[in-house]
Design an enzyme around this catalytic site. Sequence first.
Site, mmCIF file in Angstrom:
data_model
loop_
_atom_site.group_PDB
_atom_site.id
_atom_site.type_symbol
_atom_site.label_atom_id
_atom_site.label_comp_id
_atom_site.label_asym_id
_atom_site.label_seq_id
_atom_site.Cartn_x
_atom_site.Cartn_y
_atom_site.Cartn_z
ATOM 1 N N ASP A 68 0.878 -1.163 0.000
ATOM 2 C CA ASP A 68 0.000 0.000 0.000
ATOM 3 C C ASP A 68 0.915 1.213 0.000
ATOM 4 O O ASP A 68 2.071 1.148 0.430
ATOM 5 C CB ASP A 68 -0.920 -0.016 1.221
ATOM 6 C CG ASP A 68 -2.174 0.829 1.009
ATOM 7 O OD1 ASP A 68 -2.175 1.673 0.094
ATOM 8 O OD2 ASP A 68 -3.143 0.639 1.761
ATOM 9 N N TRP A 69 0.387 2.322 -0.467
ATOM 10 C CA TRP A 69 1.238 3.487 -0.706
ATOM 11 C C TRP A 69 1.848 3.981 0.617
ATOM 12 O O TRP A 69 1.148 4.420 1.519
ATOM 13 C CB TRP A 69 0.441 4.567 -1.406
ATOM 14 C CG TRP A 69 0.559 4.532 -2.900
ATOM 15 C CD1 TRP A 69 0.902 5.578 -3.726
ATOM 16 C CD2 TRP A 69 0.353 3.417 -3.791
ATOM 17 N NE1 TRP A 69 0.931 5.179 -5.042
ATOM 18 C CE2 TRP A 69 0.602 3.859 -5.116
ATOM 19 C CE3 TRP A 69 0.004 2.087 -3.593
ATOM 20 C CZ2 TRP A 69 0.500 3.027 -6.226
ATOM 21 C CZ3 TRP A 69 -0.102 1.251 -4.703
ATOM 22 C CH2 TRP A 69 0.140 1.721 -5.991
#
Length: 758
Positions: free
Chosen positions: A230-231
């Site tokens: 995930d970012w």
Amino acid sequence: MKDLKKLISEMTLEEKAGICSGADFWHTKAVERLQIPDMMMSDGPHGLRKQDLEGDHLGVNDSIKAVCFPAGCAMASSFDRELLHRVGETLGKECQAENVGVILGPAVNIKRSPLCGRNFEYYSEDPYAASEIATAHIEGVQSQNVGTSIKHFCLNNQETRRMSISAEVDERTMHEIYLSAFEGAVKNAKPWTVMCSYNRINGVFGSENQETLTDILRKRWGYEGFVVSDWSAVNDRVPGLKAGLDLEMPSSFGENDALIVEAVKKGELDEAVVDQAVERILNIVYRAQEGRKENAVFDRDADHELAREIAGETLVLLKNEDHILPLSKEQKLAVIGKYAKKPRFQGGGSSHINCHKVTAFLDCLEEGMDYVYAQGYDDDRDEINEQMITEAVEAAKDAAVAVIFAGLPDNFESEGYDRKHMRMPDCQNELICRVTEVQKNVIVILHNGSPVEMPWISEVKGVIEAYLGGQAVGGAEYDVLFGRINPSGKLSETFPLKLSDNPSYLNFPGGQDTVEYKEGIFVGYRYYDFKEMDVLFPFGYGLSYTDFAYSNLKLDKETMKDSDTLTVSVDVTNTGKMAGKEVIEVYVRDLESSAVRPVRELKEFAKVALEPGETKTVTFALSKRAFAYYEPRVHDFYVEPGDFLVEIGRSSRDIVLSEKVTVTGTYLLADHYDENSLIGDAMRDERVSDIVKALMENGFMDFGGSEGGSGSEAISKDMMAAMFEYTPLRSGLSFSNGRLKRADLQEVLKKMNERIKK
């Protein structure tokens, strides 16, 4: 497809390390020297949120104009695999037109609590429902040679401290509930990528969790795509790479690339691990490149009409007292509520779509229809506006029906934070109550991403749950209200009466460092049904404008091995006067289990369309997993031999038909018996039960009854059987009045263990 191993052998260590990190916010790295292309990823999952290179992920900068389809909370209520596949196909075509290689979604995390701020994006409290819906979505997108990124793997069930909190969960709960939502989709739909979660899992970050990313995802489930963070979810890059995290997003601007290079040079990281990650990433990059359709088009207007059709399939009719719905166009309407004019149709955060158009309910009312509109409330602030309420009350007085458009404002639920309560804004609840004082025919249409309390439920005649129905939701609401569409949605989550009824209530969102999943497997309806608690609306519930009858439930066998497949069929008849669609829900109930299990669990479903008077036979196949629970002693799903009910329900609380099947095991838990093994367990083991029975018949354990003691008078056969259930075999040395010697017991145990090894 290129020879990736040869290509990787020509890359420098620095180039390989670079491939393991993004080039910017949305692209993988290219290597011009070797003509390795980049690939763009884009947010989803219910619409294309493509941003330029300066895009910020959280929506401050505008993304391209696109189409917002119903959010996950709404799509799940369709219980329609074909519908999800169509949405996926459309998104895949849009990605092709915009040169997007992977769209980030679907999001399948379990709805553990109604307070989770991102519940609008998630599908269900039930892992089977979530997994099946995700599978259809993934297959639809990837049919267009565009990849998906199933997320957030795993145990990301809250927004509070999501980037640091540790989800503390036992092995059974983790596999049976939270991993199962991913498992079926990963195995059956094979998403191109899997996105790891921010949070820690039993103390270890999801981005560097060997157990989840490698042992379970790759070794147990056979996953072959790449894992992306995930970012900004990466905690420690090198341990993450070792654990199975292939691609870090967004770019670390060379910082973490250097750590990879340094670790290899120092001998702390095997370069083969880097090569493997690079191969997984490039395999997807080239798959996207080779699947590019240069002439793909993105028809936003056509997709908007599709969004309206799909939204109509997701609306859930929760109440229809006196058959107040559908409405007649000749009735005078009081249309009340801001959301009738400016609907809330999507959630906030990374999935927020920059819509090219929005259709509100008021936009659909035809010229000549008799209606009056009153705003009723301002959702920017939760303050009661007496003037607005007075205007709404006056409008309602003179109407035949008042339709109130209500729900949760943007600031009540979003990615990034959790809800504090389950209430709607006070100004809206007050509005509804005041209108019901002057108008007996009131219908409430809800726009929300999660369950809400409804203190006014007994005072209104109709309730429609529209969830966050996408940019064309107003058209879908018009279609349902006036009977152009027969509502067919069913709740994929339970609506409790109040927040404190929820099983996670005492343990959500946890403390500063940890959140404990103390409710275990009892999530959603599994808890409410086991506790026999009253709920506002149960899992699987939804009404129709017509009626359906069930009959002729058949199982193709009365007895089966756990390795067999059970074929189930049932007839469904539309007994009403309007064409409609019905969701048939198949539950399985274990009638007697040594493990604590829910009352029933959803194991299959199907949606069928029926004309008035029409009957269709619907067939299902139930395999081992339909009867199994996760057994930590063997670290796998296990079917305990015994009797099960196959149930057909309109909801988890409305079972209309059931049939019994006896399942025998091809594998039994006990692989060794000793002096502390329980008599009850041995008696249920068909491999050794005759040996134990012979001991019993020879006076083993008569509690002194044979010697004239009080046992035979005070203890009945039933009582003795109950005592034996949890009595260890070694107790025979005391209770057999000397008949059983230790040497005899050892010989019996030897015989039992020889038997089970055969």
